[in-house]
Design an enzyme around this catalytic site. Structure first.
Site, mmCIF file in Angstrom:
data_model
loop_
_atom_site.group_PDB
_atom_site.id
_atom_site.type_symbol
_atom_site.label_atom_id
_atom_site.label_comp_id
_atom_site.label_asym_id
_atom_site.label_seq_id
_atom_site.Cartn_x
_atom_site.Cartn_y
_atom_site.Cartn_z
ATOM 1 N N ASP A 155 43.646 -88.328 -0.641
ATOM 2 C CA ASP A 155 42.935 -87.329 -1.458
ATOM 3 C C ASP A 155 43.750 -86.041 -1.564
ATOM 4 O O ASP A 155 43.777 -85.396 -2.612
ATOM 5 C CB ASP A 155 41.534 -87.049 -0.901
ATOM 6 C CG ASP A 155 41.512 -86.655 0.579
ATOM 7 O OD1 ASP A 155 42.576 -86.637 1.220
ATOM 8 O OD2 ASP A 155 40.415 -86.373 1.100
ATOM 9 N N HIS A 198 44.039 -94.314 -1.210
ATOM 10 C CA HIS A 198 43.692 -95.530 -0.467
ATOM 11 C C HIS A 198 42.205 -95.843 -0.631
ATOM 12 O O HIS A 198 41.396 -94.965 -0.973
ATOM 13 C CB HIS A 198 44.037 -95.366 1.018
ATOM 14 C CG HIS A 198 43.330 -94.202 1.646
ATOM 15 N ND1 HIS A 198 41.991 -94.226 1.981
ATOM 16 C CD2 HIS A 198 43.770 -92.954 1.966
ATOM 17 C CE1 HIS A 198 41.637 -93.063 2.493
ATOM 18 N NE2 HIS A 198 42.700 -92.263 2.484
#
Length: 431
Positions: free
Chosen positions: A332, A50
């Site tokens: 992540d 994102h």
């Protein structure tokens, strides 16, 4: 510039933080879509992190960073299609959204960002990603026809508004003014995208071992401990409570948005605190590579995702025309183990709006032969992968045979565990 970590003489934590922020300025050079002229692009799978977000944690007893999550096209950073994106998102009720996704907002809209909310910077980062991928894959390589159908796309996101909104921003510039009726967004409840194959005791074991390694490195770092003690005094809380609030997450937000670090009556958190914590983060990344516990975790964590990826590439190679463009919107903690499992050890920790791309190419001279390229933030990392490192030495083509990737995912990933299957590897210790 390609986003690869070369060995610097000394770590510059401020430079590294700038790279992590990924503030949209000039367009980076991209190697996506490069192949000999007689090759045909037949499929693209994209895994994104994102875009820029508001912190997930607040530093106790300090004022939260004052960042506006309303989308304002006249405010920087902006994008020529930001206004049209906002308008298009308001018409999205016709889309098919799995489960709880239908109740999430399609773009950020709070005047003071909520915790973890996508910022305008984050939206712009993915509008840029989508635009760049469109120029290469649609305009140049004609991956999808103008009358593309829902079956030619596969879209999947975790259940956070920031991942859904990032996917929609990228999709909007990739397929401008797309027909909402053709959008079917699937919900993935697991951040490692393990779908129905999440039961893996040894994966959890290696993750616990890796967390012990992190803890051990942290307690040995006297500079880090002094900084935490100092920051805790400034904000007036016990050191343990400050550490638990993960202050680097908040401080990176202040840093990336050029907002002054927080102050109290006792003093201010400053750049010297930020540098020490960031430097430790970078040292942790290096030790993580050396100790291999994370690598063992990564192999087991990402096998279900990579197995799906390979199955889909094989179906397209066999001539199926479905799911030729795939978009996974994630975190992540999704990208990082995938990079590790593939053997791409030089890759930096996934910055905001990072993208990992798998391209499938058909050899025009030998149509049965298929090859892949893997790109990370626009840099070609195909020959950094463990399964294609050696192929580079005796190949005239700048890509990797698909079967090398298939063999890696179906067989070679398990060798280190002295196993022949995912199920077995999940229950057996590595050699």
């Amino acid at each position: 510039m390609p986003d690869l970590l070369t060995e610097p003489p000394a770590i510059d934590p401020v430079y590294e933080a700038h790279v992590y922020c990924n503030i949209p300025t000039i367009a980076e050079r991209s190697m996506e879509g490069h192949a000999p002229h007689y090759f045909k692009l037949v499929s693209v799978q994209v895994l994104i992190r994102h875009g820029d977000r508001y912190p997930l944690y607040a530093i106790p007893k300090t004022k939260r960073p004052d960042i506006d999550c309303m989308l304002v096209p006249s405010r920087k950073p902006s994008h020529p299609q930001l206004e049209a994106f906002i308008k298009h998102m308001s018409k999205g009720s016709a889309a098919q959204m799995d489960g709880s996704l239908s109740s999430l907002p399609r773009y950020p809209s709070h005047s003071l960002c909520e915790m973890g909310e996508l910022t305008q910077t984050g939206v712009v980062q993915h509008l840029r990603n989508g635009q760049q991928l469109r120029e290469i894959y649609i305009n140049k390589h004609k991956l999808l026809p103008s009358d593309w159908t829902a079956k030619q796309l596969y879209l999947e996101t975790t259940g956070k508004s920031r991942t859904l909104q990032s996917a929609l921003a990228l999709l909007y510039t990739f397929l401008p003014d797309f027909d909402w009726k053709k959008i079917n967004m699937r919900l993935q409840w697991s951040t490692i995208f393990c779908s129905g194959s999440c039961d893996c005791p040894m994966r959890n074991h290696y993750l616990e071992e890796e967390q012990r390694r992190q803890y051990s490195l942290r307690v040995k770092n006297n500079d880090l401990e002094k900084i935490y003690v100092d920051m805790a005094k400034i904000v007036g809380i016990p050191t343990r409570q400050l550490r638990a609030s993960n202050p680097i997450d908040s401080l990176l937000c202040y840093f990336c948005h050029n907002v002054t670090f927080p102050c109290t009556k006792t003093g201010c958190i400053g750049m010297e605190h930020f540098k020490v914590i960031k430097r430790h983060q970078l040292e942790d990344e290096r030790e993580r590579q050396e100790k291999k516990l994370y690598f063992l975790y990564a192999l087991l964590a990402t096998h279900p995702f990579l197995n799906q990826t390979v199955d889909r590439l094989q179906r397209v190679a066999e001539g199926k025309k479905e799911e030729v463009f795939v978009l996974y919107s994630a975190h992540d903690v999704t990208l990082s183990p995938v990079l590790s499992a593939l053997g791409i050890t030089e890759a930096r920790f996934p910055r905001f709006a990072a993208r990992l791309v798998f391209e499938l190419w058909q050899d025009g001279k030998r149509p049965k032969e298929h090859f892949i390229r893997i790109l990370y933030n626009g840099a070609d990392v195909t020959f950094q992968t463990s399964f294609c490192k050696d192929h580079y030495k005796h190949s005239s083509k700048p890509m990797c045979p698909l079967e090398k990737f298939v063999n890696f995912v179906k067989r070679d990933m398990f060798l280190i565990f002295n196993s022949t299957s995912y199920y077995d590897a999940c229950r057996r210790r590595a050699l």
